[in-house]
Enzyme design. Sequence first.
Site, PDB file in Angstrom:
ATOM      1  N   SER A 138       0.849  -1.193   0.000  1.00  0.00           N
ATOM      2  CA  SER A 138       0.000   0.000   0.000  1.00  0.00           C
ATOM      3  C   SER A 138       0.879   1.235   0.000  1.00  0.00           C
ATOM      4  O   SER A 138       2.026   1.200   0.470  1.00  0.00           O
ATOM      5  CB  SER A 138      -0.891   0.014   1.247  1.00  0.00           C
ATOM      6  OG  SER A 138      -1.568   1.245   1.379  1.00  0.00           O
ATOM      7  N   TYR A 151      -2.429  -0.120  10.559  1.00  0.00           N
ATOM      8  CA  TYR A 151      -2.456  -0.539   9.156  1.00  0.00           C
ATOM      9  C   TYR A 151      -1.151  -0.172   8.460  1.00  0.00           C
ATOM     10  O   TYR A 151      -0.556  -0.990   7.744  1.00  0.00           O
ATOM     11  CB  TYR A 151      -3.639   0.115   8.446  1.00  0.00           C
ATOM     12  CG  TYR A 151      -3.744  -0.230   6.983  1.00  0.00           C
ATOM     13  CD1 TYR A 151      -4.079  -1.527   6.576  1.00  0.00           C
ATOM     14  CD2 TYR A 151      -3.502   0.721   5.998  1.00  0.00           C
ATOM     15  CE1 TYR A 151      -4.164  -1.850   5.235  1.00  0.00           C
ATOM     16  CE2 TYR A 151      -3.596   0.407   4.650  1.00  0.00           C
ATOM     17  CZ  TYR A 151      -3.929  -0.883   4.279  1.00  0.00           C
ATOM     18  OH  TYR A 151      -4.018  -1.205   2.939  1.00  0.00           O
TER      19      TYR A 151
END
Length: 258
Positions: A138, A151
């Site tokens: 990501s 995250y």
Amino acid sequence: MALQGKVVVITGASSGIGALTAQMLGKRGAIPILLARSEDKLKETAAGIPGVFGLYACDVTDEDQVQRTFADIFSVYGRIDILLNNAGYGKFAAFTDMEPQEFDDMMDVNYMGTVRCTKAVVPHMLERGSGQIVNVASMAGKIGTARSVAYTATKHAVLGFTNALRQELRKQGIIVSAVNPGPIATEFFRTADPSGSYEKSVARMMMTPEHVSKKIVKLIDKGKEEMDLPGFAAIGIRLYGLFPRLADKLTYNMMNRK
């Protein structure tokens, strides 16, 4: 033709970019093998795949289940040419509002799930002297933002793992790739941001899952080692690497919309 007949294992394949990438690979003549926890959802995804495919209910947090599943795949198909580690989830919340167990759970899926599945295929790829491992990381793994501490840490770990493993296997005929997408309009946000506020705030930047899946298929087809999405993000990442603290200050309002 490069993908014709290639056996491609895809984790997190029951929805979103995992499901779409499986369908696109099937249309290119590959043999997608779909993995996810829900067999019913996998069957729904498989309905859109032409040609030969496989599906297995598998929880990437369960070491024994991962080992059994990959052993079954090798037994049936004889090899795995490509592994797409896509399983993962996020939760956006302030650091002080998240329990340590939530950090553990997210790391177990996003990072250790990638490690477990990669461990299951690398010895076989080394024996054959070929293969590709694609890890969906990501942009969060490169640029940290408020309310995504847990995250971001998992995706930073995935990127570190990917970069180090690439160097380790570079001379062994195995390609190790990272895909680093920004926000994608998928079910991810049902868990990450149930309020919908963050999703609305980045609506103009949001990519479609179809766009991201096409890029993943292209990365696999070309054997590329890394791809940042959207394309202009790659420029931002380079600038961030040169001036990280200045970039933090200048982009604070834009990057911290959760």
